[in-house]
Design a protein around this motif. Structure first.
Motif, PDB file in Angstrom:
ATOM      1  N   ILE A  37       0.844  -1.194   0.000  1.00 19.17           N
ATOM      2  CA  ILE A  37       0.000   0.000   0.000  1.00 19.17           C
ATOM      3  C   ILE A  37       0.880   1.245   0.000  1.00 19.17           C
ATOM      4  CG2 ILE A  37      -1.613   1.332   1.430  1.00 19.17           C
ATOM      5  CD1 ILE A  37      -2.848  -1.426   2.253  1.00 19.17           C
ATOM      6  N   LYS A  38       1.851   1.277   0.884  1.00 17.75           N
ATOM      7  CA  LYS A  38       2.751   2.436   0.970  1.00 17.75           C
ATOM      8  C   LYS A  38       3.595   2.584  -0.296  1.00 17.75           C
ATOM      9  CE  LYS A  38       3.026   2.229   5.985  1.00 17.75           C
ATOM     10  NZ  LYS A  38       3.870   1.896   7.143  1.00 17.75           N
ATOM     11  N   ALA A  39       4.028   1.474  -0.881  1.00 17.67           N
ATOM     12  CA  ALA A  39       4.860   1.517  -2.082  1.00 17.67           C
ATOM     13  C   ALA A  39       4.130   2.131  -3.267  1.00 17.67           C
ATOM     14  CB  ALA A  39       5.350   0.111  -2.439  1.00 17.67           C
ATOM     15  N   CYS A  40       2.816   2.152  -3.223  1.00 16.71           N
ATOM     16  CA  CYS A  40       2.010   2.703  -4.321  1.00 16.71           C
ATOM     17  C   CYS A  40       1.744   4.189  -4.168  1.00 16.71           C
ATOM     18  CB  CYS A  40       0.684   1.955  -4.417  1.00 16.71           C
ATOM     19  SG  CYS A  40       0.926   0.253  -4.937  1.00 16.71           S
ATOM     20  N   GLY A  41       2.224   4.783  -3.089  1.00 14.02           N
ATOM     21  CA  GLY A  41       2.025   6.218  -2.886  1.00 14.02           C
ATOM     22  C   GLY A  41       0.896   6.557  -1.935  1.00 14.02           C
ATOM     23  N   ILE A  42       0.379   5.569  -1.244  1.00 16.41           N
ATOM     24  CA  ILE A  42      -0.663   5.817  -0.244  1.00 16.41           C
ATOM     25  C   ILE A  42       0.043   6.066   1.084  1.00 16.41           C
ATOM     26  CG2 ILE A  42      -2.649   4.854   0.966  1.00 16.41           C
ATOM     27  CD1 ILE A  42      -3.154   3.170  -1.636  1.00 16.41           C
ATOM     28  N   LEU A  43      -0.189   7.239   1.637  1.00 13.04           N
ATOM     29  CA  LEU A  43       0.482   7.648   2.866  1.00 13.04           C
ATOM     30  C   LEU A  43      -0.248   7.158   4.111  1.00 13.04           C
ATOM     31  CD1 LEU A  43       1.222  11.298   1.725  1.00 13.04           C
ATOM     32  CD2 LEU A  43       2.783   9.332   1.644  1.00 13.04           C
ATOM     33  N   THR A  44      -1.563   7.285   4.103  1.00 11.79           N
ATOM     34  CA  THR A  44      -2.376   6.788   5.210  1.00 11.79           C
ATOM     35  C   THR A  44      -3.620   6.125   4.638  1.00 11.79           C
ATOM     36  OG1 THR A  44      -3.720   8.783   5.518  1.00 11.79           O
ATOM     37  CG2 THR A  44      -1.638   8.659   6.741  1.00 11.79           C
ATOM     38  N   MET A  45      -4.111   5.126   5.344  1.00 12.18           N
ATOM     39  CA  MET A  45      -5.343   4.453   4.952  1.00 12.18           C
ATOM     40  C   MET A  45      -6.067   4.042   6.232  1.00 12.18           C
ATOM     41  SD  MET A  45      -5.947   0.892   2.845  1.00 12.18           S
ATOM     42  CE  MET A  45      -5.496   1.508   1.226  1.00 12.18           C
ATOM     43  N   ASP A  46      -7.314   4.445   6.329  1.00 11.69           N
ATOM     44  CA  ASP A  46      -8.172   4.050   7.433  1.00 11.69           C
ATOM     45  C   ASP A  46      -9.423   3.418   6.845  1.00 11.69           C
ATOM     46  OD1 ASP A  46      -6.751   5.262   9.756  1.00 11.69           O
ATOM     47  OD2 ASP A  46      -7.176   7.119   8.684  1.00 11.69           O
ATOM     48  N   ILE A  47      -9.875   2.315   7.444  1.00  6.19           N
ATOM     49  CA  ILE A  47     -11.123   1.690   7.028  1.00  6.19           C
ATOM     50  C   ILE A  47     -12.056   1.684   8.228  1.00  6.19           C
ATOM     51  CG2 ILE A  47     -12.249  -0.398   6.161  1.00  6.19           C
ATOM     52  CD1 ILE A  47      -9.596  -1.125   4.766  1.00  6.19           C
ATOM     53  N   TYR A  48     -13.263   2.185   8.003  1.00  5.50           N
ATOM     54  CA  TYR A  48     -14.302   2.222   9.029  1.00  5.50           C
ATOM     55  C   TYR A  48     -15.434   1.299   8.591  1.00  5.50           C
ATOM     56  CZ  TYR A  48     -12.021   6.471  10.748  1.00  5.50           C
ATOM     57  OH  TYR A  48     -11.114   7.377  11.242  1.00  5.50           O
ATOM     58  N   ARG A  49     -16.177   0.781   9.575  1.00  4.29           N
ATOM     59  CA  ARG A  49     -17.297  -0.101   9.274  1.00  4.29           C
ATOM     60  C   ARG A  49     -18.502   0.273  10.110  1.00  4.29           C
ATOM     61  NH1 ARG A  49     -19.998  -4.407  11.269  1.00  4.29           N
ATOM     62  NH2 ARG A  49     -18.674  -4.616  13.097  1.00  4.29           N
ATOM     63  N   VAL A  50     -19.668   0.254   9.476  1.00  3.85           N
ATOM     64  CA  VAL A  50     -20.945   0.270  10.173  1.00  3.85           C
ATOM     65  C   VAL A  50     -21.801  -0.782   9.485  1.00  3.85           C
ATOM     66  CG1 VAL A  50     -21.941   2.158   8.795  1.00  3.85           C
ATOM     67  CG2 VAL A  50     -22.870   1.654  11.051  1.00  3.85           C
ATOM     68  N   SER A  51     -22.275  -1.745  10.259  1.00  2.72           N
ATOM     69  CA  SER A  51     -23.027  -2.858   9.716  1.00  2.72           C
ATOM     70  C   SER A  51     -22.178  -3.524   8.625  1.00  2.72           C
ATOM     71  CB  SER A  51     -24.384  -2.395   9.197  1.00  2.72           C
ATOM     72  OG  SER A  51     -25.172  -3.478   8.775  1.00  2.72           O
ATOM     73  N   THR A  52     -22.680  -3.592   7.396  1.00  4.96           N
ATOM     74  CA  THR A  52     -21.903  -4.208   6.309  1.00  4.96           C
ATOM     75  C   THR A  52     -21.202  -3.184   5.432  1.00  4.96           C
ATOM     76  OG1 THR A  52     -23.858  -4.243   4.899  1.00  4.96           O
ATOM     77  CG2 THR A  52     -23.417  -6.225   6.202  1.00  4.96           C
ATOM     78  N   ARG A  53     -21.372  -1.915   5.705  1.00  6.02           N
ATOM     79  CA  ARG A  53     -20.781  -0.852   4.870  1.00  6.02           C
ATOM     80  C   ARG A  53     -19.382  -0.498   5.366  1.00  6.02           C
ATOM     81  NH1 ARG A  53     -23.352   2.508   1.301  1.00  6.02           N
ATOM     82  NH2 ARG A  53     -24.008   0.400   0.724  1.00  6.02           N
ATOM     83  N   LEU A  54     -18.428  -0.496   4.449  1.00  8.07           N
ATOM     84  CA  LEU A  54     -17.060  -0.058   4.725  1.00  8.07           C
ATOM     85  C   LEU A  54     -16.835   1.298   4.086  1.00  8.07           C
ATOM     86  CD1 LEU A  54     -15.099  -3.331   3.861  1.00  8.07           C
ATOM     87  CD2 LEU A  54     -15.778  -2.525   6.135  1.00  8.07           C
ATOM     88  N   VAL A  55     -16.045   2.125   4.755  1.00  2.00           N
ATOM     89  CA  VAL A  55     -15.603   3.398   4.200  1.00  2.00           C
ATOM     90  C   VAL A  55     -14.095   3.454   4.390  1.00  2.00           C
ATOM     91  CG1 VAL A  55     -15.681   5.914   4.414  1.00  2.00           C
ATOM     92  CG2 VAL A  55     -17.785   4.577   4.640  1.00  2.00           C
TER      93      VAL A  55
END
Length: 111
Positions: A37-55
């Motif tokens: 993930i970092k090697a592709c240029g993504i500096l930070t990544m957060d995943i949140y969940r409510v029920s079945t929905r991810l953000v």
């Protein structure tokens, strides 16, 4: 720096949801995944969940483009294996285009 917000759904099964969260724990996730993930240029990544929905919230380098960045990530070690595993737990939102998995969300407000 660029910011992205994406969404995806999990399959509506408590055991699969638990497995998804388990695989994303800091002490469980395969080390190649955050490295890729970092090697592709993504500096930070957060995943949140409510029920079945991810953000997913991402901050990236200015040059990062979503499609090519995800394509690059898919070519890195263990990423295909990880994606295949995650695909057993996830499902595309009903509104996703045929070629979309994670769907980019549109910002409509900022404070």
């Amino acid at each position: 720096m660029k910011k992205f917000c994406l969404t995806l759904d999990l399959k509506n099964d408590d055991e699969l949801i638990e497995a998804y969260e388990h695989y994303h724990r800091q002490d469980i996730i395969w080390p190649e995944i955050p490295e890729g993930i970092k090697a592709c240029g993504i500096l930070t990544m957060d995943i949140y969940r409510v029920s079945t929905r991810l953000v997913m919230l991402m901050e990236t380098v200015d040059e990062f483009e979503l499609k090519s960045g995800f394509e690059k990530m898919a070519s890195l070690p263990r990423q295909k294996e990880w994606a295949a595993l995650m695909n057993t737990l996830q499902q595309r939102p009903a509104f996703a285009a045929p070629d979309e998995h994670w769907v980019e969300m549109k910002r409509i407000f900022r404070l």
